[in-house]
Design a protein around this motif. Structure first.
Motif, PDB file in Angstrom:
ATOM      1  N   GLU A 272       0.786  -1.093   0.127  1.00  0.00           N
ATOM      2  CA  GLU A 272      -0.016   0.069   0.109  1.00  0.00           C
ATOM      3  C   GLU A 272       0.991   1.247   0.047  1.00  0.00           C
ATOM      4  OE1 GLU A 272      -3.311   0.114  -0.172  1.00  0.00           O
ATOM      5  OE2 GLU A 272      -3.804  -1.887  -0.139  1.00  0.00           O
ATOM      6  N   GLN A 273       0.748   1.980  -0.955  1.00  0.00           N
ATOM      7  CA  GLN A 273       1.492   3.268  -1.140  1.00  0.00           C
ATOM      8  C   GLN A 273       0.578   4.425  -0.537  1.00  0.00           C
ATOM      9  OE1 GLN A 273       2.866   4.459  -4.908  1.00  0.00           O
ATOM     10  NE2 GLN A 273       4.167   6.083  -4.200  1.00  0.00           N
ATOM     11  N   CYS A 274       1.366   5.034   0.463  1.00  0.00           N
ATOM     12  CA  CYS A 274       0.356   6.328   0.899  1.00  0.00           C
ATOM     13  C   CYS A 274       1.370   7.403   0.947  1.00  0.00           C
ATOM     14  CB  CYS A 274       0.058   5.964   2.652  1.00  0.00           C
ATOM     15  SG  CYS A 274      -0.971   4.430   2.489  1.00  0.00           S
ATOM     16  N   GLY A 275       1.378   8.060  -0.048  1.00  0.00           N
ATOM     17  CA  GLY A 275       2.298   9.042  -0.253  1.00  0.00           C
ATOM     18  C   GLY A 275       3.567   8.586  -0.442  1.00  0.00           C
ATOM     19  N   ALA A 276       4.563   9.209   0.458  1.00  0.00           N
ATOM     20  CA  ALA A 276       6.001   8.587   0.263  1.00  0.00           C
ATOM     21  C   ALA A 276       6.234   7.264   1.253  1.00  0.00           C
ATOM     22  CB  ALA A 276       7.059   9.654   0.746  1.00  0.00           C
ATOM     23  N   THR A 277       4.961   6.955   1.897  1.00  0.00           N
ATOM     24  CA  THR A 277       5.183   5.929   2.898  1.00  0.00           C
ATOM     25  C   THR A 277       4.701   4.635   2.209  1.00  0.00           C
ATOM     26  OG1 THR A 277       5.010   7.403   4.631  1.00  0.00           O
ATOM     27  CG2 THR A 277       4.651   5.114   5.208  1.00  0.00           C
ATOM     28  N   TRP A 278       5.411   3.612   2.452  1.00  0.00           N
ATOM     29  CA  TRP A 278       4.793   2.342   1.936  1.00  0.00           C
ATOM     30  C   TRP A 278       4.664   1.201   3.026  1.00  0.00           C
ATOM     31  CZ3 TRP A 278       4.802   0.822  -3.448  1.00  0.00           C
ATOM     32  CH2 TRP A 278       5.419   1.896  -4.302  1.00  0.00           C
ATOM     33  N   TYR A 279       3.595   0.594   2.814  1.00  0.00           N
ATOM     34  CA  TYR A 279       2.982  -0.576   4.025  1.00  0.00           C
ATOM     35  C   TYR A 279       2.843  -1.876   3.250  1.00  0.00           C
ATOM     36  CZ  TYR A 279       1.814   3.764   6.567  1.00  0.00           C
ATOM     37  OH  TYR A 279       1.712   4.809   7.358  1.00  0.00           O
ATOM     38  N   GLN A 280       3.159  -2.908   4.040  1.00  0.00           N
ATOM     39  CA  GLN A 280       3.081  -4.047   3.524  1.00  0.00           C
ATOM     40  C   GLN A 280       2.019  -4.883   4.632  1.00  0.00           C
ATOM     41  OE1 GLN A 280       6.455  -6.623   2.964  1.00  0.00           O
ATOM     42  NE2 GLN A 280       5.385  -8.401   2.015  1.00  0.00           N
ATOM     43  N   PRO A 281       0.790  -5.375   4.172  1.00  0.00           N
ATOM     44  CA  PRO A 281      -0.032  -6.128   5.099  1.00  0.00           C
ATOM     45  C   PRO A 281       0.394  -7.291   5.594  1.00  0.00           C
ATOM     46  CG  PRO A 281      -0.900  -6.125   2.749  1.00  0.00           C
ATOM     47  CD  PRO A 281       0.580  -5.532   2.643  1.00  0.00           C
ATOM     48  N   GLN A 282       0.217  -7.729   6.753  1.00  0.00           N
ATOM     49  CA  GLN A 282       0.454  -9.020   7.445  1.00  0.00           C
ATOM     50  C   GLN A 282      -0.612  -9.152   8.494  1.00  0.00           C
ATOM     51  OE1 GLN A 282       4.029  -8.417   9.916  1.00  0.00           O
ATOM     52  NE2 GLN A 282       5.405  -8.908   8.027  1.00  0.00           N
TER      53      GLN A 282
ATOM     54  N   PRO B  12      10.688  -0.223   3.558  1.00  0.00           N
ATOM     55  CA  PRO B  12      11.409   0.813   2.520  1.00  0.00           C
ATOM     56  C   PRO B  12      10.542   0.608   1.255  1.00  0.00           C
ATOM     57  CG  PRO B  12      12.843  -0.551   3.652  1.00  0.00           C
ATOM     58  CD  PRO B  12      11.493  -1.157   3.962  1.00  0.00           C
ATOM     59  N   ALA B  13      10.727   1.673   0.417  1.00  0.00           N
ATOM     60  CA  ALA B  13      10.129   1.866  -0.889  1.00  0.00           C
ATOM     61  C   ALA B  13      10.691   0.820  -1.747  1.00  0.00           C
ATOM     62  CB  ALA B  13      10.455   2.991  -1.470  1.00  0.00           C
ATOM     63  N   PRO B  14       9.882  -0.304  -2.244  1.00  0.00           N
ATOM     64  CA  PRO B  14      10.323  -1.304  -3.100  1.00  0.00           C
ATOM     65  C   PRO B  14      11.107  -0.823  -4.494  1.00  0.00           C
ATOM     66  CG  PRO B  14       8.188  -1.294  -3.293  1.00  0.00           C
ATOM     67  CD  PRO B  14       8.362   0.050  -2.091  1.00  0.00           C
TER      68      PRO B  14
END
Length: 52
Positions: free
Chosen positions: A28-38, A50-52
């Motif tokens: 999930e890309q939220c602006g400059a922040t990237w999230y990975q669901p777990q 970190p940004a992929p």
């Protein structure tokens, strides 16, 4: 606004996020922040990565 720290877990995402699949992994890309669901049991948590 300060940048999110890599490794931080959150229960919900901020508004205006976009799902992005890279190399078979969905982020999930939220602006400059990237999230990975777990999944923790039946609950989804989002980890700042970190940004992929």
């Amino acid at each position: 606004m300060t940048a999110a720290v890599v490794g931080t877990m959150v229960a919900s995402l901020p508004p205006s996020c976009s799902a992005v699949t890279i190399g078979g992994t969905t982020y999930e890309q939220c602006g400059a922040t990237w999230y990975q669901p777990q999944y923790i049991g039946t609950q989804v948590q989002y980890v700042v990565v970190p940004a992929p």
